[in-house]
Each structure stands twice: as structure tokens, then as C-alpha cells.
Design an enzyme around this catalytic site. Structure first.
Site, PDB file in Angstrom:
ATOM      1  N   LYS A  98       0.831  -1.213   0.000  1.00 21.26           N
ATOM      2  CA  LYS A  98       0.000   0.000   0.000  1.00 21.26           C
ATOM      3  C   LYS A  98       0.869   1.269   0.000  1.00 21.26           C
ATOM      4  CE  LYS A  98      -1.517   1.689   3.958  1.00 21.26           C
ATOM      5  NZ  LYS A  98      -1.308   3.094   4.281  1.00 21.26           N
ATOM      6  N   ASN A  99       1.871   1.302   0.856  1.00 21.38           N
ATOM      7  CA  ASN A  99       2.638   2.545   0.984  1.00 21.38           C
ATOM      8  C   ASN A  99       3.497   2.832  -0.242  1.00 21.38           C
ATOM      9  OD1 ASN A  99       1.445   3.092   3.388  1.00 21.38           O
ATOM     10  ND2 ASN A  99       3.162   2.422   4.666  1.00 21.38           N
ATOM     11  N   ARG A 103      -8.612   0.462   5.037  1.00 23.39           N
ATOM     12  CA  ARG A 103      -7.672   1.374   4.374  1.00 23.39           C
ATOM     13  C   ARG A 103      -6.477   0.615   3.798  1.00 23.39           C
ATOM     14  NH1 ARG A 103      -5.171   5.270   8.249  1.00 23.39           N
ATOM     15  NH2 ARG A 103      -3.775   5.149   6.490  1.00 23.39           N
ATOM     16  N   ARG A 118       1.836  14.613  13.113  1.00 25.77           N
ATOM     17  CA  ARG A 118       2.751  14.160  12.056  1.00 25.77           C
ATOM     18  C   ARG A 118       3.159  15.345  11.187  1.00 25.77           C
ATOM     19  NH1 ARG A 118       0.157   8.498   9.976  1.00 25.77           N
ATOM     20  NH2 ARG A 118       2.012   8.370   8.685  1.00 25.77           N
ATOM     21  N   PRO A 119       4.205  16.068  11.611  1.00 23.59           N
ATOM     22  CA  PRO A 119       4.628  17.249  10.859  1.00 23.59           C
ATOM     23  C   PRO A 119       5.141  16.884   9.470  1.00 23.59           C
ATOM     24  CG  PRO A 119       6.239  16.706  12.558  1.00 23.59           C
ATOM     25  CD  PRO A 119       5.084  15.776  12.751  1.00 23.59           C
ATOM     26  N   ILE A 120       5.107  17.851   8.541  1.00 19.11           N
ATOM     27  CA  ILE A 120       5.702  17.591   7.222  1.00 19.11           C
ATOM     28  C   ILE A 120       6.761  18.655   6.890  1.00 19.11           C
ATOM     29  CG2 ILE A 120       3.741  16.286   6.284  1.00 19.11           C
ATOM     30  CD1 ILE A 120       3.123  18.799   4.603  1.00 19.11           C
ATOM     31  N   ASP A 121       7.343  19.207   7.966  1.00 20.95           N
ATOM     32  CA  ASP A 121       8.351  20.255   7.772  1.00 20.95           C
ATOM     33  C   ASP A 121       9.530  19.805   6.895  1.00 20.95           C
ATOM     34  OD1 ASP A 121       8.648  18.620  10.240  1.00 20.95           O
ATOM     35  OD2 ASP A 121      10.603  19.602  10.335  1.00 20.95           O
ATOM     36  N   GLN A 122       9.894  18.527   6.976  1.00 18.23           N
ATOM     37  CA  GLN A 122      11.053  18.057   6.189  1.00 18.23           C
ATOM     38  C   GLN A 122      10.734  18.001   4.689  1.00 18.23           C
ATOM     39  OE1 GLN A 122      14.150  17.647   7.707  1.00 18.23           O
ATOM     40  NE2 GLN A 122      12.897  18.583   9.312  1.00 18.23           N
ATOM     41  N   ASP A 136       4.775   0.167  11.980  1.00 23.34           N
ATOM     42  CA  ASP A 136       3.488  -0.343  11.488  1.00 23.34           C
ATOM     43  C   ASP A 136       3.239  -1.793  11.898  1.00 23.34           C
ATOM     44  OD1 ASP A 136       2.985   2.083  10.377  1.00 23.34           O
ATOM     45  OD2 ASP A 136       3.246   1.478   8.287  1.00 23.34           O
ATOM     46  N   ILE A 142       8.839   6.022  16.911  1.00 22.78           N
ATOM     47  CA  ILE A 142       8.563   6.813  15.700  1.00 22.78           C
ATOM     48  C   ILE A 142       7.374   7.763  15.902  1.00 22.78           C
ATOM     49  CG2 ILE A 142       8.116   6.724  13.193  1.00 22.78           C
ATOM     50  CD1 ILE A 142      10.693   5.286  13.830  1.00 22.78           C
ATOM     51  N   CYS A 160      -3.405  13.027  13.234  1.00 25.98           N
ATOM     52  CA  CYS A 160      -4.084  11.767  12.983  1.00 25.98           C
ATOM     53  C   CYS A 160      -4.039  10.928  14.233  1.00 25.98           C
ATOM     54  CB  CYS A 160      -3.517  11.051  11.772  1.00 25.98           C
ATOM     55  SG  CYS A 160      -2.092  10.101  12.158  1.00 25.98           S
ATOM     56  N   ARG A 188      -3.583  10.911   4.298  1.00 25.62           N
ATOM     57  CA  ARG A 188      -2.468  11.854   4.410  1.00 25.62           C
ATOM     58  C   ARG A 188      -1.545  11.761   3.212  1.00 25.62           C
ATOM     59  NH1 ARG A 188      -0.400  14.036   8.740  1.00 25.62           N
ATOM     60  NH2 ARG A 188       1.661  13.540   7.949  1.00 25.62           N
TER      61      ARG A 188
HETATM   62  C1  UD1 Z   1       5.182   6.394   6.386  1.00 25.27           C
HETATM   63  C2  UD1 Z   1       4.121   5.337   6.231  1.00 25.27           C
HETATM   64  C3  UD1 Z   1       3.582   4.911   7.577  1.00 25.27           C
HETATM   65  C4  UD1 Z   1       4.731   4.491   8.484  1.00 25.27           C
HETATM   66  C5  UD1 Z   1       5.816   5.557   8.539  1.00 25.27           C
HETATM   67  C6  UD1 Z   1       7.055   5.132   9.314  1.00 25.27           C
HETATM   68  C7  UD1 Z   1       3.144   5.880   4.088  1.00 25.27           C
HETATM   69  C8  UD1 Z   1       1.984   6.379   3.346  1.00 25.27           C
HETATM   70  N1  UD1 Z   1       3.054   5.888   5.423  1.00 25.27           N
HETATM   71  O1  UD1 Z   1       4.552   7.531   6.976  1.00 25.27           O
HETATM   72  O2  UD1 Z   1       2.688   3.837   7.385  1.00 25.27           O
HETATM   73  O3  UD1 Z   1       4.233   4.296   9.800  1.00 25.27           O
HETATM   74  O4  UD1 Z   1       6.224   5.900   7.208  1.00 25.27           O
HETATM   75  O5  UD1 Z   1       7.603   3.993   8.734  1.00 25.27           O
HETATM   76  O6  UD1 Z   1       4.133   5.447   3.517  1.00 25.27           O
HETATM   77  N2  UD1 Z   1       8.604  13.645  10.678  1.00 25.27           N
HETATM   78  C9  UD1 Z   1       8.910  14.963  10.941  1.00 25.27           C
HETATM   79  N3  UD1 Z   1       8.851  15.870   9.913  1.00 25.27           N
HETATM   80  C10 UD1 Z   1       8.511  15.514   8.645  1.00 25.27           C
HETATM   81  C11 UD1 Z   1       8.202  14.173   8.380  1.00 25.27           C
HETATM   82  C12 UD1 Z   1       8.255  13.259   9.411  1.00 25.27           C
HETATM   83  O7  UD1 Z   1       9.224  15.324  12.078  1.00 25.27           O
HETATM   84  O8  UD1 Z   1       8.487  16.380   7.759  1.00 25.27           O
HETATM   85  C13 UD1 Z   1       8.670  12.627  11.757  1.00 25.27           C
HETATM   86  C14 UD1 Z   1       7.318  11.984  12.042  1.00 25.27           C
HETATM   87  O9  UD1 Z   1       6.566  12.724  12.968  1.00 25.27           O
HETATM   88  C15 UD1 Z   1       7.731  10.642  12.595  1.00 25.27           C
HETATM   89  C16 UD1 Z   1       9.013  10.315  11.814  1.00 25.27           C
HETATM   90  O10 UD1 Z   1       9.477  11.562  11.288  1.00 25.27           O
HETATM   91  O11 UD1 Z   1       8.072  10.756  13.949  1.00 25.27           O
HETATM   92  C17 UD1 Z   1       8.820   9.344  10.671  1.00 25.27           C
HETATM   93  O12 UD1 Z   1       7.753   9.776   9.841  1.00 25.27           O
HETATM   94  P1  UD1 Z   1       7.691   9.441   8.291  1.00 25.27           P
HETATM   95  O13 UD1 Z   1       8.723   8.415   7.957  1.00 25.27           O
HETATM   96  O14 UD1 Z   1       7.689  10.707   7.527  1.00 25.27           O
HETATM   97  O15 UD1 Z   1       6.260   8.789   8.161  1.00 25.27           O
HETATM   98  P2  UD1 Z   1       5.268   8.945   6.954  1.00 25.27           P
HETATM   99  O16 UD1 Z   1       6.034   9.076   5.683  1.00 25.27           O
HETATM  100  O17 UD1 Z   1       4.242   9.971   7.286  1.00 25.27           O
END
Ligand code: UD1
Length: 430
Positions: free
Chosen positions: A22-23, A397, A122-126, A305, A327, A117, A93
Site C-alpha cells: 500500500k505505501n 484502508r 505528524r509534521p511535514i516540515d522536512q 506499522d 517513531i 491523525c 495523508r
Molecule cells: C510512512 C508510512 C507509515 C509508516 C511511517 C514510518 C506511508 C503512506 N506511510 O509515513 O505507514 O508508519 O512511514 O515507517 O508510507 N517527521 C517529521 N517531519 C517531517 C516528516 C516526518 O518530524 O516532515 C517525523 C514523524 O513525525 C515521525 C518520523 O518523522 O516521527 C517518521 O515519519 P515518516 O517516515 O515521515 O512517516 P510517513 O512518511 O508519514
């Protein structure tokens, strides 16, 4: 509202076929609109998340043709809108992958900011830091991320946290940037590699995916391809733990055993026998299960997961186990539901201390998110008596034909949508 009703106690025995990841599929679907030529994707899981993303790309104008249950054709030449509706991002997301895909192809994207969620903030700053490094402006306007650039320029990006989503999003945009991009501290998950392979098959030039340094040489445009998605390691792992928890014997087919190593190692530690084949693993649980400790980590560590699935299995193992979630901040919500089934688990911060009990008892419980929901199904399969799981929309899902596959292994599980149907099930199994 659909529910699962389960009569527990049957060991799972037999063979099960795993669907596409799925991912990986979510990112690959988003990336498939980055060319005006037609993309054919095979081994596409037919689950709610991928179907919602297919709707989202249709909504912005892409042409989608379902060739079969697991095969889809996408053509991005008909895209008219670069702004994605909130309806879709609210449901998944991963619609944020459309940011990287649209920014790369059109140098402009507008995608609503995903909210929090059920497993924590779950920030997306990166992701945004990466787009800015490529020369794009990024603004938040009325709850949406608006990113645009006259030209994307390759850059050197060091991720502050290992993020699957940011690595993939940056990889997509950088594929169509001018010059070279280096992503350091990149995520190494199998689906990052799969997306890189997919983009390369479209003509991108990405090297190093699967290591923590990814090098991308931008190309002018991408072209058509036919691609088959890797198997879903989390679906596979879920069946492996279901076999363990029910003391069963299951051959899990269509997998890449290497991707399952962390799960396999834990199953062996707790007393299961795991046999590996080229594209299958067999889990045999004919001894009593033992305690262990586990900490979730980025790949190749133990996946977050798979955390609820191991926790529920350890809840029925001898001794005290410790599960540490490193995580996501709020991934133990399901513990209260498991306690209602007789589990003895205490959560302190990001740690769950699990005192194994000899058996769980069926109860009415509620799925709080996708993997927590799957763990409750495992609990119900192993428990004595009847378990009813509400809110299975979360489980749908990410698991294709979950109850059908479980039934083929001997489980007594049905999808129902009324009290009457639950009564009918009770009568049938009593
Ligand atoms: C993806 C998977 C999810 C899995 C996760 C970790 C998909 C659609 N989802 O989620 O099922 O649980 O990987 O293997 O593929 N973080 C930041 N800033 C950012 C991005 C992430 O601080 O910009 C932090 C997150 O809060 C978290 C960690 O980094 O603590 C890992 O998150 P990330 O690997 O980005 O998870 P997703 O890609 O959202």
C-alpha cells in the site's frame, strides 16, 4: 457502519497470498501523473487508501482505467487542476505525495495541509524544507500548502529526521529539477527503493535508494512504463503474527523475505519457527510463546506499522515484555481495547509493559487506526468467545479482502453491518 465479528480459538492454517505494498502504491500512483504518457501499474492493492488516491488524481483531471482488480492505467496528460481537494487529504495523508509530483511536473502544486491523525502529530516540515531547497516557494494559504517555482534546481538536502514521506516527496520533485540533488539521512524503507525503481523506469536518474544517501540527476521529462509494485511487508507481517498468536501454521506467499527480517527475528525470539523460501515464508507456532523486548525504528529496524501486531501477540506470551515506540507519539491507543479483552498492559510514555496472560476473552472493541485495528483482529482470532470490532473502515484502508483471506485459513470471521447479522453469526457458530 461495517464491523467484524469473530469467533476466536481456531489456529490459522494454510496459505495466504499477499497483495502489493500500500505505501509504495500511494507514492507510485502520485508519481504516475508526472508524465503525459500512459503508465501501467500491476500488483496494485485494491484497498481504500489507493482507491481514494485514484479518485483524487481523477478529480484533478488525470485519466484512470482499471484494467483488473490489481492493475490500473494512469494518464496524466489530461490534468487541468493543480489544486487538490481537502476531501481527499482528509481521508489519506499520503495525498501529500501530489505536492512533490505536481511541483516536479508543473512547478506548482496546492494541497491542503494534512491534519493530525490517530497515531499522533505528524509534521511535514522536512518535505517543505526539501521543496524550498530545490528553489520552490512554500506558503500556507487558507489551510493549504502552495508551492511553486520558476525553475527547480538540484540541491544538497540533509533531512533532520529519517522520513519516508519526505524522502519520497523530494525524490519525485528532484527527478525533474535542473542538476543534481543529494538527499542525506534518507529513509531506507523497501518502498522508498520501489518508488525510486519506478521513477527510474520512467526515465529518472536516481541512485542510492535503500542507503541513507540518495543521488538524483534531474532529467527533462519522464516517459511511459509498466511496473509491478513490491509485496506488502506489513500485510505479510500481520498474517505472520496472526499465525503466531493463534498457534497456527501459515505459508505467507508473494513476499520478499528480506523485507521481513525484523519481523521474522522477533517471531523466532518468541518461540515460533520461521522457514524462508524464495518468495514465501512459513510461520509455525507449535510451542508456547515467550516474552521479548522490541523497539520500533526506521528500516531495517522493527517497523512501527508492526508494533500493535507484536504487542497483541506478546499479551498472550509467557513473561513480561517491553515494547518501545520511537517513531510516533500516540501509537498505544489500542491498549485500552486490549485490556477490555483481558490483556495486562501498562503504558508509560512511549513504552508498553506487557505482562502476558494465558488467554484473552472476546469483547466489543473499536479500531482506532489501521494497524491497531489489525491487531484487534489478531486478538479476536486468538481470544475465547466472540469479538466484535467497530470502525473497521480503518482496517479497510490497508488490507485487501482481509476477512476473506483469514477465512481461507480457517478463521471464523465475518463482515457485518447490523445487530441482526451479528445475532445470525452467533447462532451459526454456537
Ligand atoms: C510512512 C508510512 C507509515 C509508516 C511511517 C514510518 C506511508 C503512506 N506511510 O509515513 O505507514 O508508519 O512511514 O515507517 O508510507 N517527521 C517529521 N517531519 C517531517 C516528516 C516526518 O518530524 O516532515 C517525523 C514523524 O513525525 C515521525 C518520523 O518523522 O516521527 C517518521 O515519519 P515518516 O517516515 O515521515 O512517516 P510517513 O512518511 O508519514
Amino acid at each position: 457502519m461495517e464491523q467484524y465479528v469473530i469467533k476466536g480459538g481456531n489456529p490459522l492454517v494454510g496459505e495466504v497470498e499477499i497483495a502489493g505494498a500500500k505505501n509504495a502504491a500511494l507514492a507510485i500512483l502520485a508519481a504516475s501523473i508526472m508524465t503525459d504518457e500512459t503508465i501501467l501499474i500491476e500488483n496494485m492493492p485494491n484497498v481504500r487508501d489507493t482507491n481514494v488516491l485514484l479518485e483524487a488524481i481523477q478529480e484533478i483531471g488525470a485519466t484512470v482505467e482499471r484494467v483488473s482488480k490489481s492493475c490500473v492505467k494512469v494518464n496524466g496528460s489530461t490534468i487541468q487542476a493543480l489544486s487538490v481537494d481537502y476531501e481527499f487529504i482528509k481521508k489519506i495523508r499520503a495525498s501529500y505525495y501530489l505536492l512533490g509530483a505536481l511541483l516536479g511536473k508543473y512547478k506548482h502544486a496546492e494541497v491542503p495541509l494534512p491534519g493530525g491523525c490517530n497515531i499522533g502529530s505528524r509534521p511535514i516540515d522536512q518535505h517543505l524544507k526539501g521543496f524550498r531547497a530545490l528553489g520552490a516557494s512554500v506558503e500556507i494559504r487558507h489551510g493549504a500548502i502552495v508551492t511553486q517555482a520558476d525553475e527547480l534546481k538540484g540541491s544538497h538536502i540533509f533531512l533532520d529526521v529519517v522520513s519516508v514521506g519526505a524522502t519520497i516527496n523530494i525524490m519525485m520533485a528532484a527527478s525533474l529539477a535542473n542538476g543534481r540533488t543529494i538527499i542525506e539521512n534518507a529513509a531506507r524503507e523497501p518502498h522508498v527503493v520501489d518508488v525510486a525503481n519506478f521513477l527510474n523506469s520512467m526515465g529518472a536518474n536516481i541512485k542510492g535508494a535503500g542507503t541513507d544517501v540518495i543521488r538524483i540527476k534531474g532529467v527533462e521529462k519522464l516517459h511511459k512504463t509498466e511496473y509491478s509494485i513490491i509485496p506488502d511487508q506489513i500485510e505479510a507481517g500481520t498474517f505472520m503474527f496472526a499465525a503466531a498468536a493463534t498457534r497456527g501454521d501459515v505459508l505467507v506467499r508473494n513476499v520478499i523475505p528480506k523485507h521481513l527480517e525484523a519481523t521474522t527475528a522477533k517471531l523466532e525470539e518468541i518461540g515460533c519457527e520461521v522457514e524462508e523460501f524464495d518468495d514465501a515464508v512459513r510461520v509455525m507456532a507449535n510451542r508456547s510463546l515467550r516474552r521479548t523486548h522490541v523497539k520500533t525504528l526506521p528500516y531495517p529496524g522493527y517497523p512501527t506499522d508492526m508494533q500493535p501486531q507484536i504487542a497483541v501477540t506478546l499479551a498472550m506470551a509467557q513473561g513480561t515484555s517491553i515494547v518501545t515506540e520511537s517513531i510516533f507519539e500516540n501509537r498505544f491507543k489500542y491498549v485500552d481495547e486490549l485490556s477490555r479483552m483481558g490483556a495486562n498492559i501498562k503504558v508509560q510514555g512511549n513504552t508498553a509493559i506487557i505482562d502476558g496472560v494465558s488467554s484473552l476473552a472476546g469483547a466489543r472493541v473499536c479500531a482506532s487506526d489501521l494497524r491497531a485495528g489489525a491487531a484487534l483482529v489478531i486478538a479476536g482470532l486468538a481470544a475465547e468467545g466472540i469479538t466484535i470490532i467497530d470502525d473497521i473502515v480503518y482496517i479497510q484502508r490497508g488490507y485487501e479482502d482481509f476477512e476473506v483471506k483469514l477465512r481461507s485459513l480457517g478463521a471464523e470471521i465475518e463482515k457485518v453491518s447490523s445487530e441482526k447479522e451479528i445475532q445470525k453469526f452467533r447462532l451459526r457458530v454456537s
